[in-house]
Design an enzyme around this catalytic site. Sequence first.
Site, PDB file in Angstrom:
ATOM      1  N   ALA A 182       0.953  -1.233  -0.075  1.00  0.00           N
ATOM      2  CA  ALA A 182       0.076   0.043   0.070  1.00  0.00           C
ATOM      3  C   ALA A 182       0.950   1.266  -0.061  1.00  0.00           C
ATOM      4  O   ALA A 182       2.015   1.136   0.474  1.00  0.00           O
ATOM      5  CB  ALA A 182      -0.774  -0.129   1.342  1.00  0.00           C
ATOM      6  N   GLY A 188       0.355  -4.935   0.821  1.00  0.00           N
ATOM      7  CA  GLY A 188      -0.778  -4.951   0.115  1.00  0.00           C
ATOM      8  C   GLY A 188      -0.339  -5.476  -1.129  1.00  0.00           C
ATOM      9  O   GLY A 188      -1.182  -6.227  -1.789  1.00  0.00           O
ATOM     10  N   GLU A 199      -0.826  -9.201  -0.662  1.00  0.00           N
ATOM     11  CA  GLU A 199      -2.189  -9.321  -0.416  1.00  0.00           C
ATOM     12  C   GLU A 199      -2.937  -9.391  -1.827  1.00  0.00           C
ATOM     13  O   GLU A 199      -3.876 -10.268  -1.947  1.00  0.00           O
ATOM     14  CB  GLU A 199      -2.880  -8.423   0.461  1.00  0.00           C
ATOM     15  CG  GLU A 199      -2.257  -8.285   2.107  1.00  0.00           C
ATOM     16  CD  GLU A 199      -3.049  -7.355   2.598  1.00  0.00           C
ATOM     17  OE1 GLU A 199      -4.007  -7.893   3.553  1.00  0.00           O
ATOM     18  OE2 GLU A 199      -2.850  -6.334   2.899  1.00  0.00           O
ATOM     19  N   GLU A 245       3.684  -5.612   7.620  1.00  0.00           N
ATOM     20  CA  GLU A 245       2.858  -4.493   8.182  1.00  0.00           C
ATOM     21  C   GLU A 245       3.157  -4.344   9.665  1.00  0.00           C
ATOM     22  O   GLU A 245       3.173  -3.114  10.103  1.00  0.00           O
ATOM     23  CB  GLU A 245       1.307  -4.806   7.956  1.00  0.00           C
ATOM     24  CG  GLU A 245       0.982  -4.486   6.763  1.00  0.00           C
ATOM     25  CD  GLU A 245       1.203  -5.560   5.699  1.00  0.00           C
ATOM     26  OE1 GLU A 245       1.907  -6.534   5.891  1.00  0.00           O
ATOM     27  OE2 GLU A 245       0.590  -5.624   4.473  1.00  0.00           O
TER      28      GLU A 245
HETATM   29  N1  DAK Z   1       4.548   3.077  -0.598  1.00  0.00           N
HETATM   30  C1  DAK Z   1       4.990   4.098  -1.022  1.00  0.00           C
HETATM   31  N2  DAK Z   1       6.025   4.448  -1.888  1.00  0.00           N
HETATM   32  C2  DAK Z   1       7.032   3.288  -1.831  1.00  0.00           C
HETATM   33  C3  DAK Z   1       6.636   2.133  -1.254  1.00  0.00           C
HETATM   34  C4  DAK Z   1       5.204   1.997  -0.646  1.00  0.00           C
HETATM   35  N3  DAK Z   1       4.897   0.884   0.085  1.00  0.00           N
HETATM   36  N4  DAK Z   1       7.623   1.391  -1.565  1.00  0.00           N
HETATM   37  C5  DAK Z   1       8.498   1.903  -2.116  1.00  0.00           C
HETATM   38  N5  DAK Z   1       8.183   3.249  -2.311  1.00  0.00           N
HETATM   39  C6  DAK Z   1       8.847   3.971  -3.046  1.00  0.00           C
HETATM   40  C7  DAK Z   1      10.147   4.883  -2.106  1.00  0.00           C
HETATM   41  O1  DAK Z   1       9.499   5.648  -1.307  1.00  0.00           O
HETATM   42  C8  DAK Z   1      11.033   5.336  -3.346  1.00  0.00           C
HETATM   43  O2  DAK Z   1      10.556   6.847  -3.759  1.00  0.00           O
HETATM   44  P1  DAK Z   1      11.157   8.165  -3.845  1.00  0.00           P
HETATM   45  O3  DAK Z   1      11.767   8.185  -2.544  1.00  0.00           O
HETATM   46  O4  DAK Z   1      12.100   7.805  -4.958  1.00  0.00           O
HETATM   47  O5  DAK Z   1      10.338   9.013  -4.301  1.00  0.00           O
HETATM   48  C9  DAK Z   1      10.869   4.442  -4.331  1.00  0.00           C
HETATM   49  O6  DAK Z   1       9.529   3.893  -4.156  1.00  0.00           O
HETATM   50  C10 DAK Z   1      11.821   3.382  -4.471  1.00  0.00           C
HETATM   51  O7  DAK Z   1      11.887   2.795  -3.397  1.00  0.00           O
HETATM   52  P2  DAK Z   1      13.293   2.647  -2.569  1.00  0.00           P
HETATM   53  O8  DAK Z   1      14.249   3.945  -2.783  1.00  0.00           O
HETATM   54  O9  DAK Z   1      13.082   2.394  -0.863  1.00  0.00           O
HETATM   55  O10 DAK Z   1      13.804   1.465  -3.162  1.00  0.00           O
HETATM   56  P3  DAK Z   1      14.845   0.120  -2.830  1.00  0.00           P
HETATM   57  O11 DAK Z   1      15.264  -0.578  -3.612  1.00  0.00           O
HETATM   58  O12 DAK Z   1      15.966   0.842  -1.609  1.00  0.00           O
HETATM   59  O13 DAK Z   1      14.060  -0.656  -1.442  1.00  0.00           O
HETATM   60  C11 DAK Z   1      11.806  -1.891  -0.912  1.00  0.00           C
HETATM   61  C12 DAK Z   1      12.958  -1.528  -1.936  1.00  0.00           C
HETATM   62  C13 DAK Z   1      10.743  -2.456  -1.433  1.00  0.00           C
HETATM   63  C14 DAK Z   1      12.541  -2.849   0.030  1.00  0.00           C
HETATM   64  C15 DAK Z   1      11.497  -0.484   0.134  1.00  0.00           C
HETATM   65  O14 DAK Z   1      11.186   0.429  -0.908  1.00  0.00           O
HETATM   66  C16 DAK Z   1      10.300  -0.859   1.001  1.00  0.00           C
HETATM   67  O15 DAK Z   1      10.927  -1.512   1.952  1.00  0.00           O
HETATM   68  N6  DAK Z   1       9.292  -0.355   0.609  1.00  0.00           N
HETATM   69  C17 DAK Z   1       8.290  -0.313   1.596  1.00  0.00           C
HETATM   70  C18 DAK Z   1       7.794  -1.938   1.589  1.00  0.00           C
HETATM   71  C19 DAK Z   1       6.682  -2.125   2.728  1.00  0.00           C
HETATM   72  O16 DAK Z   1       6.943  -1.796   3.890  1.00  0.00           O
HETATM   73  N7  DAK Z   1       5.231  -2.662   2.189  1.00  0.00           N
HETATM   74  C20 DAK Z   1       4.302  -2.760   3.029  1.00  0.00           C
HETATM   75  C21 DAK Z   1       3.471  -1.423   2.940  1.00  0.00           C
HETATM   76  S1  DAK Z   1       2.324  -1.506   4.308  1.00  0.00           S
HETATM   77  C22 DAK Z   1      -5.206  -2.185   5.672  1.00  0.00           C
HETATM   78  C23 DAK Z   1      -4.887  -2.366   4.470  1.00  0.00           C
HETATM   79  C24 DAK Z   1      -3.985  -2.481   3.715  1.00  0.00           C
HETATM   80  C25 DAK Z   1      -2.474  -2.257   4.665  1.00  0.00           C
HETATM   81  C26 DAK Z   1      -2.830  -2.230   5.783  1.00  0.00           C
HETATM   82  C27 DAK Z   1      -3.947  -1.995   6.428  1.00  0.00           C
HETATM   83  N8  DAK Z   1      -6.460  -1.893   6.305  1.00  0.00           N
HETATM   84  C28 DAK Z   1      -7.444  -1.640   5.393  1.00  0.00           C
HETATM   85  C29 DAK Z   1      -6.380  -1.535   7.778  1.00  0.00           C
HETATM   86  C30 DAK Z   1      -1.157  -2.610   3.926  1.00  0.00           C
HETATM   87  C31 DAK Z   1      -0.374  -2.110   4.237  1.00  0.00           C
HETATM   88  C32 DAK Z   1       1.054  -2.118   3.420  1.00  0.00           C
HETATM   89  O17 DAK Z   1       1.082  -2.694   2.329  1.00  0.00           O
END
Ligand code: DAK
Length: 255
Positions: A64, A109, A112, A132
């Site tokens: 997400a 997400g 998911e 998450e």
């Molecule tokens: N959201 C927004 N931007 C993201 C992102 C994300 N999930 N993942 C990556 N990006 C963006 C980064 O901010 C960066 O943008 P700029 O800074 O260049 O503008 C760009 O994509 C490239 O990312 P990185 O520079 O970080 O790239 P790396 O190769 O260094 O790292 C990575 C790749 C995938 C390991 C890292 O980007 C990362 O850890 N990303 C986040 C992964 C993550 O935590 N995903 C889970 C998100 S939470 C709910 C419904 C849904 C959910 C929860 C509750 N309810 C209905 C209650 C779901 C929650 C989630 O999915």
Amino acid sequence: MKNIKTNLEENTLVITINRPDKLNALNETVLTELESIIIDNRDKPNIKCVIITGEGDKAFVAGADIKEMSSFSSMDAIKYSNKGINLFNIIESYPKPIIAAVNGYALGGGLELALACHIRYISKNAILGLPEVSLGLIPGFGGTQRLRNIVGLGNAIEIITSANHIKSEDAKKLGLANKICDNVLEESIELCKKISNNSSTAIRNAIQSIVSGMNVNYYDSFSIENNLFSQLYETEDSKEGMLAFLERRKPKFKD
Ligand code: DAK
């Protein structure tokens, strides 16, 4: 469409989530556009399979959109949550096979979304996980339930509580992936071509039986199967399929 691209490969609709600079993270626009495409193509007879993939070779969907989520009010959060849950349920119960072609990160997400798809083909560099809890959240699009159904209770609890990044070989061993591919999109399209040779009506009933059967008591699930099986006797496809076998030729399904 701002964040989604589509193209048709014979009878397969390929949907590409197109925000590569944000690793295809799911913002509200992506969810809205994805829902509209999925619904619009539900009953089109020329489309027999759907593939969902991500633009670029780094990510399927990295989750997400954390930036968007961080500024949500509680009303925004409910709206977003309802949109995601509704869309993922539509995908899971879709009458045509939906393949997630996972080309890189499928996190949060993003995983998911892949779990809601019927089949997961993944690239060698794919990294899967539900991180998450590392953000103080839990999966909210049905991921806790779908992951448990796919990998079992112990594995699901380990994956979610550790927030581990799972490499492709381990994902395959856990049953999270159907196949590790050299070229994930090409191999997904090949699978779709194979599926498209079979009867679409039978495929629709098979998916319905498998998916609805999960939501009822074990013995009640056999009645669902039985009904869906017997319905097919009223279709041209079942007559043609069995006749073709007896006449030693390939069936020509009308769908
Ligand atoms: N959201 C927004 N931007 C993201 C992102 C994300 N999930 N993942 C990556 N990006 C963006 C980064 O901010 C960066 O943008 P700029 O800074 O260049 O503008 C760009 O994509 C490239 O990312 P990185 O520079 O970080 O790239 P790396 O190769 O260094 O790292 C990575 C790749 C995938 C390991 C890292 O980007 C990362 O850890 N990303 C986040 C992964 C993550 O935590 N995903 C889970 C998100 S939470 C709910 C419904 C849904 C959910 C929860 C509750 N309810 C209905 C209650 C779901 C929650 C989630 O999915």
